[in-house]
Design a protein around this motif. Structure first.
Motif, mmCIF file in Angstrom:
data_model
loop_
_atom_site.group_PDB
_atom_site.id
_atom_site.type_symbol
_atom_site.label_atom_id
_atom_site.label_comp_id
_atom_site.label_asym_id
_atom_site.label_seq_id
_atom_site.Cartn_x
_atom_site.Cartn_y
_atom_site.Cartn_z
ATOM 1 N N PHE A 198 -2.235 62.481 -85.989
ATOM 2 C CA PHE A 198 -2.062 61.044 -85.765
ATOM 3 C C PHE A 198 -3.443 60.407 -85.579
ATOM 4 O O PHE A 198 -3.677 59.681 -84.624
ATOM 5 C CB PHE A 198 -1.204 60.802 -84.516
ATOM 6 N N VAL A 199 -4.350 60.683 -86.495
ATOM 7 C CA VAL A 199 -5.723 60.223 -86.382
ATOM 8 C C VAL A 199 -5.756 58.692 -86.342
ATOM 9 O O VAL A 199 -5.174 58.022 -87.183
ATOM 10 C CB VAL A 199 -6.576 60.751 -87.554
ATOM 11 N N GLY A 200 -6.436 58.161 -85.330
ATOM 12 C CA GLY A 200 -6.576 56.719 -85.181
ATOM 13 C C GLY A 200 -5.367 56.034 -84.574
ATOM 14 O O GLY A 200 -5.286 54.807 -84.581
ATOM 15 N N HIS A 201 -4.459 56.817 -84.014
ATOM 16 C CA HIS A 201 -3.243 56.185 -83.479
ATOM 17 C C HIS A 201 -3.552 55.221 -82.335
ATOM 18 O O HIS A 201 -2.830 54.247 -82.133
ATOM 19 C CB HIS A 201 -2.211 57.237 -83.040
ATOM 20 N N GLU A 202 -4.640 55.467 -81.610
ATOM 21 C CA GLU A 202 -4.953 54.571 -80.493
ATOM 22 C C GLU A 202 -5.301 53.165 -80.990
ATOM 23 O O GLU A 202 -4.975 52.175 -80.328
ATOM 24 C CB GLU A 202 -6.045 55.144 -79.582
ATOM 25 N N ASP A 203 -5.935 53.073 -82.175
ATOM 26 C CA ASP A 203 -6.237 51.745 -82.733
ATOM 27 C C ASP A 203 -4.952 51.015 -83.124
ATOM 28 O O ASP A 203 -4.812 49.815 -82.881
ATOM 29 C CB ASP A 203 -7.154 51.880 -83.951
ATOM 30 N N GLU A 204 -4.028 51.741 -83.728
ATOM 31 C CA GLU A 204 -2.738 51.137 -84.093
ATOM 32 C C GLU A 204 -1.931 50.796 -82.837
ATOM 33 O O GLU A 204 -1.266 49.762 -82.780
ATOM 34 C CB GLU A 204 -1.941 52.069 -85.010
ATOM 35 N N SER A 205 -1.998 51.657 -81.843
ATOM 36 C CA SER A 205 -1.308 51.386 -80.575
ATOM 37 C C SER A 205 -1.858 50.117 -79.924
ATOM 38 O O SER A 205 -1.099 49.337 -79.340
ATOM 39 C CB SER A 205 -1.458 52.570 -79.612
ATOM 40 N N LEU A 206 -3.169 49.910 -80.047
ATOM 41 C CA LEU A 206 -3.786 48.690 -79.502
ATOM 42 C C LEU A 206 -3.225 47.440 -80.174
ATOM 43 O O LEU A 206 -2.938 46.443 -79.503
ATOM 44 C CB LEU A 206 -5.300 48.725 -79.715
ATOM 45 N N LYS A 207 -3.054 47.491 -81.479
ATOM 46 C CA LYS A 207 -2.505 46.337 -82.210
ATOM 47 C C LYS A 207 -1.076 46.049 -81.764
ATOM 48 O O LYS A 207 -0.707 44.893 -81.532
ATOM 49 C CB LYS A 207 -2.527 46.601 -83.715
ATOM 50 N N ILE A 208 -0.275 47.096 -81.648
ATOM 51 C CA ILE A 208 1.116 46.936 -81.214
ATOM 52 C C ILE A 208 1.163 46.401 -79.787
ATOM 53 O O ILE A 208 1.926 45.476 -79.476
ATOM 54 C CB ILE A 208 1.876 48.279 -81.348
ATOM 55 N N ALA A 209 0.335 46.982 -78.913
ATOM 56 C CA ALA A 209 0.298 46.550 -77.510
ATOM 57 C C ALA A 209 -0.140 45.099 -77.402
ATOM 58 O O ALA A 209 0.447 44.312 -76.642
ATOM 59 C CB ALA A 209 -0.637 47.453 -76.700
ATOM 60 N N ASP A 210 -1.154 44.727 -78.160
ATOM 61 C CA ASP A 210 -1.657 43.355 -78.113
ATOM 62 C C ASP A 210 -0.545 42.370 -78.500
ATOM 63 O O ASP A 210 -0.341 41.365 -77.812
ATOM 64 C CB ASP A 210 -2.857 43.203 -79.051
ATOM 65 N N ASN A 211 0.164 42.673 -79.561
ATOM 66 C CA ASN A 211 1.272 41.825 -80.001
ATOM 67 C C ASN A 211 2.351 41.719 -78.917
ATOM 68 O O ASN A 211 2.807 40.624 -78.569
ATOM 69 C CB ASN A 211 1.848 42.371 -81.307
ATOM 70 N N PHE A 212 2.726 42.849 -78.366
ATOM 71 C CA PHE A 212 3.754 42.907 -77.331
ATOM 72 C C PHE A 212 3.329 42.125 -76.082
ATOM 73 O O PHE A 212 4.079 41.291 -75.563
ATOM 74 C CB PHE A 212 4.042 44.373 -76.977
ATOM 75 N N LEU A 213 2.123 42.383 -75.623
ATOM 76 C CA LEU A 213 1.630 41.752 -74.396
ATOM 77 C C LEU A 213 1.459 40.240 -74.575
ATOM 78 O O LEU A 213 1.715 39.469 -73.651
ATOM 79 C CB LEU A 213 0.324 42.399 -73.955
ATOM 80 N N ASN A 214 1.037 39.824 -75.761
ATOM 81 C CA ASN A 214 0.904 38.386 -76.036
ATOM 82 C C ASN A 214 2.269 37.702 -76.085
ATOM 83 O O ASN A 214 2.428 36.604 -75.548
ATOM 84 C CB ASN A 214 0.149 38.143 -77.343
#
Length: 192
Positions: free
Chosen positions: A38-54
């Motif tokens: 799952f290389v780079g999953h933390e970057d994708e998780s950041l995008k998902i989290a940002d959307n959710f938190l916003n």
């Protein structure tokens, strides 16, 4: 939605982080020769989290807290695997400076990552000890020490000297001796 989320309850923030920190794995799943990654999953998780938190209108402080832990959790896993304290110190110093020397936040990042781990947990205690040392070291090179250099490089030079101070445990005399050389390095990198 008129919901504005603000909390000072770290347990709640940690629970939300736990839910969000690996959500990017579904976007980065790869299988190669029977091995899953799952290389780079933390970057994708950041995008998902940002959307959710916003969408839920989390406060900026809460978003920063959650997103910082998500961003650095894999880096901290990798740092804990290093068998070289010098390299651990250098990599932690860079994170520490990147997050504005927020020792409490870096401590929480390490604690979160420790709970997310299945390996030797004592490795994370070593990292916590290094962060504690960082938090006890006053910045030795300040504005008055770089006044002779061009304004455009002063901030970067102070950050660079702070990194050297933390990662190499240098005192002020040693830092002042290498200050000019570091300034010249920054200037020559600008020319490239």
């Amino acid at each position: 939605m008129n919901f504005m989320h603000t909390t000072t309850d770290k347990k709640v923030l940690m629970d939300i982080t736990a839910i969000l920190h690996d959500t990017g794995k579904m976007r980065t799943y790869e299988e190669n020769e029977g091995r899953i990654s799952f290389v780079g999953h933390e970057d994708e998780s950041l995008k998902i989290a940002d959307n959710f938190l916003n969408k839920l209108k989390f406060s900026n402080d809460d978003k920063k807290y959650i997103k910082t832990i998500i961003k650095y959790h894999m880096t901290i896993h990798r740092i804990s695997d290093l068998d070289n304290e010098k390299l651990q110190r250098e990599q932690l110093a860079q994170i520490y400076i990147d997050i504005s020397e927020d020792a409490e936040l870096l401590h929480d990042c390490i604690e979160f990552t420790k709970k997310d781990s299945f390996k030797d947990l004592s490795k994370y205690d070593v990292l916590q000890t290094i962060v504690k040392e960082f938090s006890q070291q006053q910045q030795l090179i300040k504005g008055q020490d770089v006044k002779e250099f061009p304004d455009r490089i002063k901030g970067r030079l102070i950050k660079r000297m702070r990194f050297i101070q933390l990662s190499k445990k240098y005192n002020k005399d040693k830092l002042l001796k290498i200050l000019k050389s570091e300034a010249n390095n920054i200037i020559s990198q600008e020319k490239k």
